[in-house]
Scaffold this active site. Sequence first.
Site, short mmCIF file in Angstrom:
data_model
loop_
_atom_site.label_atom_id
_atom_site.label_comp_id
_atom_site.label_asym_id
_atom_site.label_seq_id
_atom_site.Cartn_x
_atom_site.Cartn_y
_atom_site.Cartn_z
N THR A 117 18.03 -63.07 -58.02
CA THR A 117 19.41 -63.08 -57.53
C THR A 117 19.55 -63.86 -56.22
OG1 THR A 117 21.03 -61.59 -56.50
CG2 THR A 117 18.81 -60.78 -56.60
N ASP A 118 20.74 -64.37 -55.98
CA ASP A 118 21.03 -65.04 -54.69
C ASP A 118 20.94 -64.05 -53.52
OD1 ASP A 118 23.34 -63.58 -55.32
OD2 ASP A 118 24.73 -65.26 -55.02
N GLU A 119 21.00 -62.74 -53.83
CA GLU A 119 21.03 -61.75 -52.75
C GLU A 119 19.71 -61.69 -51.98
OE1 GLU A 119 23.08 -58.10 -53.67
OE2 GLU A 119 24.20 -59.06 -55.28
N TYR A 141 18.34 -52.93 -52.90
CA TYR A 141 18.35 -53.72 -54.14
C TYR A 141 17.73 -55.09 -53.89
CZ TYR A 141 20.17 -57.03 -57.60
OH TYR A 141 20.27 -58.04 -58.53
N LYS A 145 14.09 -56.82 -55.04
CA LYS A 145 14.13 -58.03 -55.88
C LYS A 145 13.33 -59.15 -55.19
CE LYS A 145 16.15 -58.90 -59.21
NZ LYS A 145 15.73 -58.78 -60.65
P1 NAD Z 1 22.23 -54.44 -66.09
O1 NAD Z 1 22.21 -53.31 -65.13
O2 NAD Z 1 23.42 -54.65 -66.96
O3 NAD Z 1 20.97 -54.34 -67.07
C1 NAD Z 1 19.69 -54.01 -66.65
C2 NAD Z 1 18.86 -53.68 -67.87
O4 NAD Z 1 17.52 -53.36 -67.47
C3 NAD Z 1 19.39 -52.46 -68.64
O5 NAD Z 1 19.38 -52.72 -70.03
C4 NAD Z 1 18.40 -51.35 -68.28
O6 NAD Z 1 18.27 -50.35 -69.28
C5 NAD Z 1 17.12 -52.16 -68.11
N1 NAD Z 1 16.12 -51.49 -67.26
C6 NAD Z 1 16.30 -50.93 -66.04
N2 NAD Z 1 15.14 -50.45 -65.57
C7 NAD Z 1 14.19 -50.73 -66.53
C8 NAD Z 1 12.80 -50.51 -66.61
N3 NAD Z 1 12.12 -49.88 -65.65
N4 NAD Z 1 12.15 -50.94 -67.72
C9 NAD Z 1 12.82 -51.56 -68.73
N5 NAD Z 1 14.14 -51.78 -68.70
C10 NAD Z 1 14.82 -51.39 -67.60
O7 NAD Z 1 21.90 -55.72 -65.23
P2 NAD Z 1 22.33 -57.25 -65.36
O8 NAD Z 1 23.55 -57.47 -64.57
O9 NAD Z 1 22.29 -57.65 -66.79
O10 NAD Z 1 21.14 -57.94 -64.57
C11 NAD Z 1 19.99 -58.44 -65.25
C12 NAD Z 1 19.09 -59.16 -64.25
O11 NAD Z 1 19.79 -60.24 -63.64
C13 NAD Z 1 18.59 -58.27 -63.12
O12 NAD Z 1 17.25 -58.59 -62.87
C14 NAD Z 1 19.46 -58.66 -61.94
O13 NAD Z 1 18.79 -58.47 -60.72
C15 NAD Z 1 19.69 -60.13 -62.22
N6 NAD Z 1 20.96 -60.68 -61.67
C16 NAD Z 1 22.14 -60.05 -61.90
C17 NAD Z 1 23.31 -60.61 -61.41
C18 NAD Z 1 24.67 -59.96 -61.66
O14 NAD Z 1 25.66 -60.40 -61.08
N7 NAD Z 1 24.78 -58.95 -62.50
C19 NAD Z 1 23.27 -61.80 -60.69
C20 NAD Z 1 22.03 -62.44 -60.49
C21 NAD Z 1 20.88 -61.86 -61.00
P1 TYD Z 2 29.32 -55.92 -56.78
O1 TYD Z 2 29.99 -56.16 -58.09
O2 TYD Z 2 28.74 -54.57 -56.52
O3 TYD Z 2 28.20 -57.05 -56.64
P2 TYD Z 2 27.27 -57.44 -55.34
O4 TYD Z 2 27.35 -56.38 -54.34
O5 TYD Z 2 25.93 -57.50 -55.98
O6 TYD Z 2 27.79 -58.75 -54.87
O7 TYD Z 2 30.32 -56.23 -55.61
C1 TYD Z 2 30.91 -57.51 -55.48
C2 TYD Z 2 31.75 -57.49 -54.22
O8 TYD Z 2 32.85 -56.58 -54.38
C3 TYD Z 2 30.99 -56.99 -53.00
O9 TYD Z 2 31.42 -57.73 -51.86
C4 TYD Z 2 31.42 -55.54 -52.87
C5 TYD Z 2 32.84 -55.56 -53.39
N1 TYD Z 2 33.29 -54.30 -54.05
C6 TYD Z 2 34.50 -53.70 -53.66
O10 TYD Z 2 35.19 -54.16 -52.73
N2 TYD Z 2 34.89 -52.55 -54.29
C7 TYD Z 2 34.15 -51.98 -55.27
O11 TYD Z 2 34.54 -50.92 -55.80
C8 TYD Z 2 32.94 -52.64 -55.70
C9 TYD Z 2 32.09 -52.07 -56.80
C10 TYD Z 2 32.56 -53.82 -55.04
#
Ligand code: NAD
Ligand code: TYD
Length: 334
Positions: A117-119, A141, A145
């Site tokens: 992630t960019d985070e 988090y 990561k």
């Molecule tokens: P999500 O929460 O929708 O899915 C996570 C999945 O991982 C779920 O199916 C969960 O059951 C599984 N999981 C959790 N712990 C586990 C474990 N110990 N063993 C096996 N499976 C496990 O998440 P997402 O949004 O699809 O994110 C997927 C990946 O992409 C993550 O690594 C996240 O850090 C990365 N990512 C997410 C975003 C975003 O905006 N959502 C952005 C950049 C990177």
């Molecule tokens: P989020 O979807 O949790 O992603 P991330 O924290 O990984 O960027 O949140 C996106 C942005 O929205 C973040 O700046 C926090 C804000 N946010 C709210 O203002 N209200 C909310 O209820 C949530 C879940 C997020």
Amino acid sequence: MRLLVCGGAGFIGSAFVRLRQADHGDEVVVLDKLTYAGRRENLEGLDVRLIEAGIEDPHAVASAMEGIDAVVNFAAETHVDRSITAPDAFVTTHAVGTWVLLEEARRRGVRYVQISTDEVYGSIEDGSFTESSPLQPSSPYSATKAGADLLVASYHHTYALPTLICRGSNNYGPRQYPEKLIPLMILNALHGDRLPVYGDGMQVRNWLYVDDFARGIGTVLAHGTPGETYNVGGPDECPNLEVVQRIIQLTGNDDSLIEYVTDRPGHDRRYSLGSEKVRALGWEAQVRFLDGLQQTVRWYRDHRAWWEPIRSGDYREYYRRQYGTQIKGGRALS
Ligand code: NAD
Ligand code: TYD
């Protein structure tokens, strides 16, 4: 290819599997613990073998990796707010789980892609992060990561394991669990519930449509140089308040639904990713934010059967704990 997709029952993992099967006809094994965020229905209509286990389980990982050409690891705890209240599972999955996967991949010499992630770079006021920007994660988090990324890099450096790291910016689209900003606001708006904006709502995120990220990961898997990291950033940035206002318009509501609530501790102000390196491999984002947001609102409107069981289950209790005391009148979700 025969792919092992860890975390493939989640939001992005399942989009990746869908794309790989449609475009490449890959054979896919999904290893997923099916936490609250992992859902069998995300894999409906796909031809996959699902192994229900954690990536921190060495026996499950060893059998899942049998005959596999490449591993793509999405498995993670993904919500920053949950990492602030209960970081334990973040440490186990990101540190121990990633290490177990790497050990098995090393034993077999399998290509390994870590989804990150960019985070991990922290917050940036101006400009954009590149792959050589220092890691300055802010939350449990992002810190775990970042730890996982460093472990992955060490397996390339020390054991010459062919590893790749893909860092995405904020994703949105169908099947995202409604704890995240966009689906939370869409479902609340569809119900006429309050829309909880953290702090002043002027935090900026770099939005990436989920299928664009899935294609970017495919590009890195096919053409990336082992040992390298690739940023995959969205084409548009937007302050949270504007995202919420767009959702209000798309759902036919008005701004009176907005409720400013206490800010997230340690809240990162802005994320922005430079993606020149993955562009040089031939990837380009295809979906602009306003189009993708419209498609996403439509998907949630049309797929009540996907989210109704979530919104009436454990999520209610999570929501009450996270927001209940802050929402006027104490009524969290209708
Ligand atoms: P999500 O929460 O929708 O899915 C996570 C999945 O991982 C779920 O199916 C969960 O059951 C599984 N999981 C959790 N712990 C586990 C474990 N110990 N063993 C096996 N499976 C496990 O998440 P997402 O949004 O699809 O994110 C997927 C990946 O992409 C993550 O690594 C996240 O850090 C990365 N990512 C997410 C975003 C975003 O905006 N959502 C952005 C950049 C990177
Ligand atoms: P989020 O979807 O949790 O992603 P991330 O924290 O990984 O960027 O949140 C996106 C942005 O929205 C973040 O700046 C926090 C804000 N946010 C709210 O203002 N209200 C909310 O209820 C949530 C879940 C997020």
